[in-house]
Design a protein around this motif. Structure first.
Motif, PDB file in Angstrom:
ATOM      1  N   ALA A  53       0.821  -1.209   0.000  1.00  0.00           N
ATOM      2  CA  ALA A  53       0.000   0.000   0.000  1.00  0.00           C
ATOM      3  C   ALA A  53       0.854   1.258   0.000  1.00  0.00           C
ATOM      4  CB  ALA A  53      -0.932  -0.006   1.214  1.00  0.00           C
ATOM      5  N   VAL A  54       1.932   1.256   0.756  1.00  0.00           N
ATOM      6  CA  VAL A  54       2.825   2.428   0.799  1.00  0.00           C
ATOM      7  C   VAL A  54       3.495   2.627  -0.550  1.00  0.00           C
ATOM      8  CG1 VAL A  54       4.945   3.324   1.833  1.00  0.00           C
ATOM      9  CG2 VAL A  54       3.165   2.356   3.285  1.00  0.00           C
ATOM     10  N   VAL A  55       3.920   1.547  -1.183  1.00  0.00           N
ATOM     11  CA  VAL A  55       4.562   1.656  -2.504  1.00  0.00           C
ATOM     12  C   VAL A  55       3.584   2.203  -3.531  1.00  0.00           C
ATOM     13  CG1 VAL A  55       5.533   0.297  -4.400  1.00  0.00           C
ATOM     14  CG2 VAL A  55       6.314  -0.091  -2.067  1.00  0.00           C
ATOM     15  N   VAL A  56       2.361   1.682  -3.537  1.00  0.00           N
ATOM     16  CA  VAL A  56       1.357   2.173  -4.487  1.00  0.00           C
ATOM     17  C   VAL A  56       1.046   3.640  -4.202  1.00  0.00           C
ATOM     18  CG1 VAL A  56      -1.039   1.925  -5.258  1.00  0.00           C
ATOM     19  CG2 VAL A  56       0.381  -0.101  -4.949  1.00  0.00           C
ATOM     20  N   ALA A  57       0.957   4.023  -2.939  1.00  0.00           N
ATOM     21  CA  ALA A  57       0.704   5.426  -2.588  1.00  0.00           C
ATOM     22  C   ALA A  57       1.843   6.311  -3.059  1.00  0.00           C
ATOM     23  CB  ALA A  57       0.496   5.560  -1.090  1.00  0.00           C
ATOM     24  N   LYS A  58       3.063   5.828  -2.902  1.00  0.00           N
ATOM     25  CA  LYS A  58       4.231   6.607  -3.350  1.00  0.00           C
ATOM     26  C   LYS A  58       4.208   6.781  -4.866  1.00  0.00           C
ATOM     27  CE  LYS A  58       8.306   8.301  -2.168  1.00  0.00           C
ATOM     28  NZ  LYS A  58       8.389   9.542  -1.422  1.00  0.00           N
ATOM     29  N   LEU A  59       3.842   5.703  -5.583  1.00  0.00           N
ATOM     30  CA  LEU A  59       3.786   5.775  -7.044  1.00  0.00           C
ATOM     31  C   LEU A  59       2.665   6.679  -7.539  1.00  0.00           C
ATOM     32  CD1 LEU A  59       4.457   2.042  -7.965  1.00  0.00           C
ATOM     33  CD2 LEU A  59       6.024   3.978  -8.215  1.00  0.00           C
ATOM     34  N   SER A  60       1.607   6.812  -6.742  1.00  0.00           N
ATOM     35  CA  SER A  60       0.482   7.646  -7.168  1.00  0.00           C
ATOM     36  C   SER A  60       0.523   9.035  -6.538  1.00  0.00           C
ATOM     37  CB  SER A  60      -0.841   6.951  -6.819  1.00  0.00           C
ATOM     38  OG  SER A  60      -0.958   6.766  -5.444  1.00  0.00           O
ATOM     39  N   SER A  61       1.667   9.450  -6.045  1.00  0.00           N
ATOM     40  CA  SER A  61       1.769  10.745  -5.366  1.00  0.00           C
ATOM     41  C   SER A  61       1.558  11.932  -6.301  1.00  0.00           C
ATOM     42  CB  SER A  61       3.122  10.869  -4.663  1.00  0.00           C
ATOM     43  OG  SER A  61       4.167  10.832  -5.613  1.00  0.00           O
ATOM     44  N   GLY A  62       1.648  11.713  -7.601  1.00  0.00           N
ATOM     45  CA  GLY A  62       1.436  12.808  -8.544  1.00  0.00           C
ATOM     46  C   GLY A  62      -0.029  13.093  -8.812  1.00  0.00           C
ATOM     47  N   LEU A  63      -0.910  12.252  -8.310  1.00  0.00           N
ATOM     48  CA  LEU A  63      -2.341  12.445  -8.524  1.00  0.00           C
ATOM     49  C   LEU A  63      -2.892  13.530  -7.615  1.00  0.00           C
ATOM     50  CD1 LEU A  63      -3.588   8.752  -8.736  1.00  0.00           C
ATOM     51  CD2 LEU A  63      -3.282  10.346 -10.620  1.00  0.00           C
ATOM     52  N   HIS A  64      -4.088  13.977  -7.943  1.00  0.00           N
ATOM     53  CA  HIS A  64      -4.798  14.939  -7.115  1.00  0.00           C
ATOM     54  C   HIS A  64      -4.976  14.340  -5.716  1.00  0.00           C
ATOM     55  CE1 HIS A  64      -8.172  17.323  -5.609  1.00  0.00           C
ATOM     56  NE2 HIS A  64      -7.765  18.258  -6.459  1.00  0.00           N
ATOM     57  N   PRO A  65      -4.880  15.140  -4.667  1.00  0.00           N
ATOM     58  CA  PRO A  65      -4.970  14.604  -3.307  1.00  0.00           C
ATOM     59  C   PRO A  65      -6.225  13.755  -3.036  1.00  0.00           C
ATOM     60  CG  PRO A  65      -4.234  16.869  -3.224  1.00  0.00           C
ATOM     61  CD  PRO A  65      -4.577  16.579  -4.666  1.00  0.00           C
ATOM     62  N   LEU A  66      -7.336  14.091  -3.661  1.00  0.00           N
ATOM     63  CA  LEU A  66      -8.554  13.322  -3.440  1.00  0.00           C
ATOM     64  C   LEU A  66      -8.532  11.975  -4.159  1.00  0.00           C
ATOM     65  CD1 LEU A  66     -11.241  16.140  -3.692  1.00  0.00           C
ATOM     66  CD2 LEU A  66     -10.321  15.070  -1.633  1.00  0.00           C
ATOM     67  N   LEU A  67      -7.653  11.827  -5.143  1.00  0.00           N
ATOM     68  CA  LEU A  67      -7.603  10.587  -5.917  1.00  0.00           C
ATOM     69  C   LEU A  67      -6.431   9.683  -5.550  1.00  0.00           C
ATOM     70  CD1 LEU A  67      -8.438  11.999  -9.457  1.00  0.00           C
ATOM     71  CD2 LEU A  67      -9.967  10.832  -7.873  1.00  0.00           C
ATOM     72  N   ARG A  68      -5.611  10.090  -4.633  1.00  0.00           N
ATOM     73  CA  ARG A  68      -4.406   9.313  -4.297  1.00  0.00           C
ATOM     74  C   ARG A  68      -4.718   7.952  -3.703  1.00  0.00           C
ATOM     75  NH1 ARG A  68      -0.870  14.080  -1.643  1.00  0.00           N
ATOM     76  NH2 ARG A  68      -0.413  15.148  -3.605  1.00  0.00           N
ATOM     77  N   MET A  69      -5.799   7.834  -2.963  1.00  0.00           N
ATOM     78  CA  MET A  69      -6.113   6.572  -2.304  1.00  0.00           C
ATOM     79  C   MET A  69      -6.839   5.583  -3.216  1.00  0.00           C
ATOM     80  SD  MET A  69      -4.681   6.584   0.554  1.00  0.00           S
ATOM     81  CE  MET A  69      -5.375   5.286   1.513  1.00  0.00           C
ATOM     82  N   VAL A  70      -7.335   6.037  -4.353  1.00  0.00           N
ATOM     83  CA  VAL A  70      -8.074   5.140  -5.250  1.00  0.00           C
ATOM     84  C   VAL A  70      -7.201   3.978  -5.716  1.00  0.00           C
ATOM     85  CG1 VAL A  70      -9.281   4.981  -7.468  1.00  0.00           C
ATOM     86  CG2 VAL A  70      -9.744   6.889  -5.927  1.00  0.00           C
ATOM     87  N   PRO A  71      -5.984   4.210  -6.231  1.00  0.00           N
ATOM     88  CA  PRO A  71      -5.166   3.061  -6.627  1.00  0.00           C
ATOM     89  C   PRO A  71      -4.794   2.163  -5.453  1.00  0.00           C
ATOM     90  CG  PRO A  71      -4.170   5.115  -7.408  1.00  0.00           C
ATOM     91  CD  PRO A  71      -5.330   5.474  -6.562  1.00  0.00           C
ATOM     92  N   VAL A  72      -4.605   2.747  -4.291  1.00  0.00           N
ATOM     93  CA  VAL A  72      -4.260   1.959  -3.105  1.00  0.00           C
ATOM     94  C   VAL A  72      -5.409   1.021  -2.752  1.00  0.00           C
ATOM     95  CG1 VAL A  72      -3.710   2.084  -0.644  1.00  0.00           C
ATOM     96  CG2 VAL A  72      -2.693   3.718  -2.225  1.00  0.00           C
TER      97      VAL A  72
END
Length: 115
Positions: A53-72
């Motif tokens: 989950a941390v790795v996926v969150a790190k990889l999606s850090s460029g997304l809008h703050p409201l969308l960062r948790m969707v890939p996780v």
């Protein structure tokens, strides 16, 4: 990042709980060391899911703050279903409870989800 790790750890606990309940309900591989196996897998799964989950969150850090948790959430959902299918339903293992079919998928598991 901390929220992602906590969500991953919670998903790991959910995966272990689902798999343990399915094995116990169907009595497939539970008495023959299944409980001990789940206890040994618990820390590995919880830490593994949290790291994922941390790795996926790190990889999606460029997304809008409201969308960062969707890939996780999506990745963790797939991991929980995969773990349940691999560890929770021991296809072909002789279940003794008579409550499940030969695939050892409990009747409470939704049919539209893979197992």
């Amino acid at each position: 990042m901390i929220a992602s790790g906590l969500l991953g750890a919670a998903a790991g606990c959910l995966a272990i709980a689902l798999s343990s309940r399915a094995r116990a309900y169907c009595d497939a591989g539970w008495d023959a060391g299944g409980a001990a196996e789940m206890a040994l897998l618990f820390p590995v799964v919880v830490v593994g899911f949290a790291v994922c989950a941390v790795v996926v969150a790190k990889l999606s850090s460029g997304l809008h703050p409201l969308l960062r948790m969707v890939p996780v959430v999506l990745v963790l959902g797939v991991l929980v279903i995969w773990f349940f299918a691999v560890e929770g339903t021991l296809g072909g293992y002789p279940g003794d409870s008579g409550l499940c079919g030969p695939d050892n998928v409990p009747p409470w598991w939704p049919g539209w989800l893979p197992a």
